[in-house]
Scaffold this motif. Structure first.
Motif, mmCIF file in Angstrom:
data_model
loop_
_atom_site.group_PDB
_atom_site.id
_atom_site.type_symbol
_atom_site.label_atom_id
_atom_site.label_comp_id
_atom_site.label_asym_id
_atom_site.label_seq_id
_atom_site.Cartn_x
_atom_site.Cartn_y
_atom_site.Cartn_z
ATOM 1 N N SER A 145 1.670 -9.574 -5.485
ATOM 2 C CA SER A 145 0.991 -9.900 -6.639
ATOM 3 C C SER A 145 1.816 -10.822 -7.633
ATOM 4 O O SER A 145 2.715 -10.895 -7.722
ATOM 5 C CB SER A 145 0.876 -8.515 -7.281
ATOM 6 O OG SER A 145 1.784 -8.047 -7.752
ATOM 7 N N GLN A 146 0.888 -11.495 -8.448
ATOM 8 C CA GLN A 146 1.231 -12.291 -9.813
ATOM 9 C C GLN A 146 2.120 -11.153 -10.693
ATOM 10 O O GLN A 146 3.145 -11.882 -11.167
ATOM 11 C CB GLN A 146 0.255 -12.843 -10.384
ATOM 12 C CG GLN A 146 0.746 -14.150 -11.380
ATOM 13 C CD GLN A 146 1.911 -15.122 -10.774
ATOM 14 O OE1 GLN A 146 1.243 -15.700 -9.737
ATOM 15 N NE2 GLN A 146 2.934 -15.366 -11.314
ATOM 16 N N LEU A 282 0.811 4.659 -12.524
ATOM 17 C CA LEU A 282 1.637 3.934 -13.568
ATOM 18 C C LEU A 282 2.154 2.488 -13.311
ATOM 19 O O LEU A 282 2.570 1.805 -14.247
ATOM 20 C CB LEU A 282 2.849 4.935 -13.936
ATOM 21 C CG LEU A 282 2.465 6.297 -14.244
ATOM 22 C CD1 LEU A 282 3.969 7.184 -14.602
ATOM 23 C CD2 LEU A 282 1.696 6.316 -15.619
ATOM 24 N N GLY A 283 1.852 2.140 -11.940
ATOM 25 C CA GLY A 283 2.112 0.738 -11.981
ATOM 26 C C GLY A 283 2.710 0.544 -10.139
ATOM 27 O O GLY A 283 2.997 1.388 -9.691
ATOM 28 N N GLU A 284 1.978 -0.579 -9.615
ATOM 29 C CA GLU A 284 2.074 -0.656 -8.344
ATOM 30 C C GLU A 284 2.507 -2.332 -8.130
ATOM 31 O O GLU A 284 2.198 -3.237 -8.895
ATOM 32 C CB GLU A 284 0.853 -0.608 -7.668
ATOM 33 C CG GLU A 284 0.290 0.634 -7.612
ATOM 34 C CD GLU A 284 0.963 1.730 -6.854
ATOM 35 O OE1 GLU A 284 1.329 1.392 -5.789
ATOM 36 O OE2 GLU A 284 1.264 2.964 -7.274
ATOM 37 N N GLY A 285 3.081 -2.276 -6.956
ATOM 38 C CA GLY A 285 3.288 -3.977 -6.504
ATOM 39 C C GLY A 285 2.159 -4.688 -6.070
ATOM 40 O O GLY A 285 1.912 -6.044 -6.235
ATOM 41 N N PHE A 286 1.022 -3.788 -5.575
ATOM 42 C CA PHE A 286 -0.217 -4.471 -5.167
ATOM 43 C C PHE A 286 -1.120 -3.332 -5.412
ATOM 44 O O PHE A 286 -2.046 -3.530 -6.340
ATOM 45 C CB PHE A 286 -0.211 -4.798 -3.777
ATOM 46 C CG PHE A 286 -1.576 -5.412 -3.508
ATOM 47 C CD1 PHE A 286 -1.877 -6.676 -3.657
ATOM 48 C CD2 PHE A 286 -2.450 -4.763 -2.696
ATOM 49 C CE1 PHE A 286 -3.244 -7.276 -3.266
ATOM 50 C CE2 PHE A 286 -3.811 -5.435 -2.292
ATOM 51 C CZ PHE A 286 -4.009 -6.397 -2.772
ATOM 52 N N GLY A 287 -1.438 -2.236 -4.868
ATOM 53 C CA GLY A 287 -2.434 -1.203 -4.736
ATOM 54 C C GLY A 287 -3.494 -1.091 -3.994
ATOM 55 O O GLY A 287 -4.486 -1.331 -4.162
ATOM 56 N N LEU A 288 -2.912 -1.270 -2.475
ATOM 57 C CA LEU A 288 -3.825 -1.295 -1.356
ATOM 58 C C LEU A 288 -4.898 -0.178 -1.281
ATOM 59 O O LEU A 288 -6.163 -0.386 -0.965
ATOM 60 C CB LEU A 288 -3.192 -1.334 0.045
ATOM 61 C CG LEU A 288 -3.804 -1.789 1.336
ATOM 62 C CD1 LEU A 288 -4.384 -2.986 1.105
ATOM 63 C CD2 LEU A 288 -2.746 -1.755 2.424
ATOM 64 N N PRO A 289 -4.559 0.952 -1.586
ATOM 65 C CA PRO A 289 -5.684 2.263 -1.728
ATOM 66 C C PRO A 289 -6.788 1.767 -2.697
ATOM 67 O O PRO A 289 -7.823 1.989 -2.097
ATOM 68 C CB PRO A 289 -4.890 3.265 -2.282
ATOM 69 C CG PRO A 289 -3.371 2.978 -1.673
ATOM 70 C CD PRO A 289 -3.454 1.756 -1.960
ATOM 71 N N VAL A 290 -6.556 1.060 -3.729
ATOM 72 C CA VAL A 290 -7.660 0.521 -4.610
ATOM 73 C C VAL A 290 -8.514 -0.244 -3.869
ATOM 74 O O VAL A 290 -9.920 -0.410 -3.890
ATOM 75 C CB VAL A 290 -7.054 0.008 -5.893
ATOM 76 C CG1 VAL A 290 -8.322 -0.570 -6.616
ATOM 77 C CG2 VAL A 290 -6.619 1.100 -6.694
#
Length: 376
Positions: A145-146, A282-290
């Motif tokens: 992610s950016q 609270l914060g993710e490097g990407f968030g694949l589950p979303v």
């Protein structure tokens, strides 16, 4: 096209985490014409061969993280030298320090620096050191992610040109809205009634996922409802020390179901059947589950922390991560089926833009840049 060697020895047996990443990246690279060889544990060799990669024969990797890390430093360099690839890709922070050829390392997350309290006491310092080494020694570091790129630039002074953003993709052959029979089968498999409404959470139960706040917010959202939805927590056991107390405080009359690890093939049915998928991280490097929930047509509630808005855009609902805000946002979604339907359509459409083909192209740019820089 470059001849690529991927170190796949760090993936867990159930293919979660870095395993899911390589499981989709490798065939996308092969389809793009990249000559992929994998160094894999014996149990995974046939799997990677089925994805189109060659596997280095005769590799024996010891079990356990410390032993594997030692093997990476002392045995892997000779394997890389024997294969003689154009570029080595180390996909999970660490890499063999004796390799002097073109090197790409994937750094999944910058929260070891920004929020070390989200990680175990041993894990945070180790991955901080591994990240610093990767940023110093690799020709290019791939980030998902950016937001992660920006964190590494601002906190560690990393030059932006040393980072390649490669958004992860979603496998739409697996993750798409499921028919009623599949949804009902998955419901039954985790103990839900055919018509039981539920709010789903999917992820490891670790501090950053903010599950205790989700539980308390769900309790608040259920207050006064004649038929309150069940809360389903699906995912591997983690180390959130507040979780058990939050579960124990759930009032009688509400149902919380701890589904544990759900097989990959059942995830689309679970996500498709949920009234709301809530991921108040609270914060993710990407968030694949979303992303996977969006692809399944779920109405998703998440936060604006780090990379999550990069994934969700305007196709998900957002909340602040505190109990009260989560409760209010959940109530709004539960009360407005038309809003859920709108988010379902928007999320499904947005998820289609995150492809593994695009992710592979970004990795290919990283490999070509690494080869070019090392040739100088």
């Amino acid at each position: 096209m470059p001849r690529l060697l991927v170190d796949a020895t760090a993936i867990p047996a159930d293919l979660r985490g870095v395993g899911r990443y390589l499981d989709r990246l490798v065939p996308a690279l092969v389809r793009a014409g990249v000559d992929v060889t994998a160094v894999a544990q014996q149990r995974d060799r046939s799997h990677f061969e089925s994805l189109g990669a060659r596997c280095v024969p005769g590799v024996s990797v010891p079990e356990g993280r410390p032993a594997r890390l030692a093997w990476e430093q002392y045995a892997l360099p000779s394997i890389v030298a024997r294969v003689a690839p154009d570029v080595l890709h180390s996909p999970h922070y660490t890499h063999p320090l004796r390799w002097r050829g073109p090197l790409v390392v994937t750094v999944h997350d910058a929260t070891f620096f920004s929020n070390p309290e989200w990680h175990t006491r041993a894990k945070a310092p180790f991955f901080r050191a591994a990240t610093r080494l990767a940023l110093r020694r690799a020709d290019v570091c791939v980030v998902a992610s950016q937001a992660t790129a920006d964190e590494l630039t601002s906190r560690l002074g990393t030059a932006p040109e040393r980072l390649q953003v490669a958004h992860l993709g979603v496998d739409t052959e697996l993750f798409h809205p499921q028919p009623a029979d599949v949804r009902q089968r998955v419901r039954a498999s985790i103990g839900l009634a055919p018509d039981e409404e539920f709010v789903a959470f999917l992820g490891t139960l670790e501090p950053r996922k903010n599950v205790p706040a989700l539980i308390r917010g769900w309790v608040a959202a259920c207050e006064g409802r004649r038929n309150p939805p069940t809360l389903v927590l699906a995912g591997g056991a983690g180390w959130d020390t507040e979780l058990d107390a939050a579960v124990a405080a759930v009032p009688a009359g509400l149902r919380l179901l701890r589904a544990g690890y759900v097989p990959l093939e059942d995830l689309p049915g679970l996500l498709s059947a949920a009234t709301v998928v809530s991921y108040p991280s609270l914060g993710e490097g990407f968030g694949l589950p979303v992303l996977e929930a969006m692809a399944c047509g779920a109405a998703v509630l998440t936060t604006r922390r780090l990379s999550l808005p990069e994934v969700g855009g305007d196709a998900v609902a957002y909340t602040e991560p505190d109990d009260a805000a989560i409760g209010q946002a959940l109530s709004r979604l539960l009360d407005q089926p038309e809003l859920r339907a709108q988010l379902s359509r928007a999320g499904h459409a947005r998820a289609a833009g995150f492809t593994w083909a695009a992710c592979a192209r970004a990795h290919l740019r990283a490999y070509e840049t690494a080869i070019r820089r090392r040739s100088r």
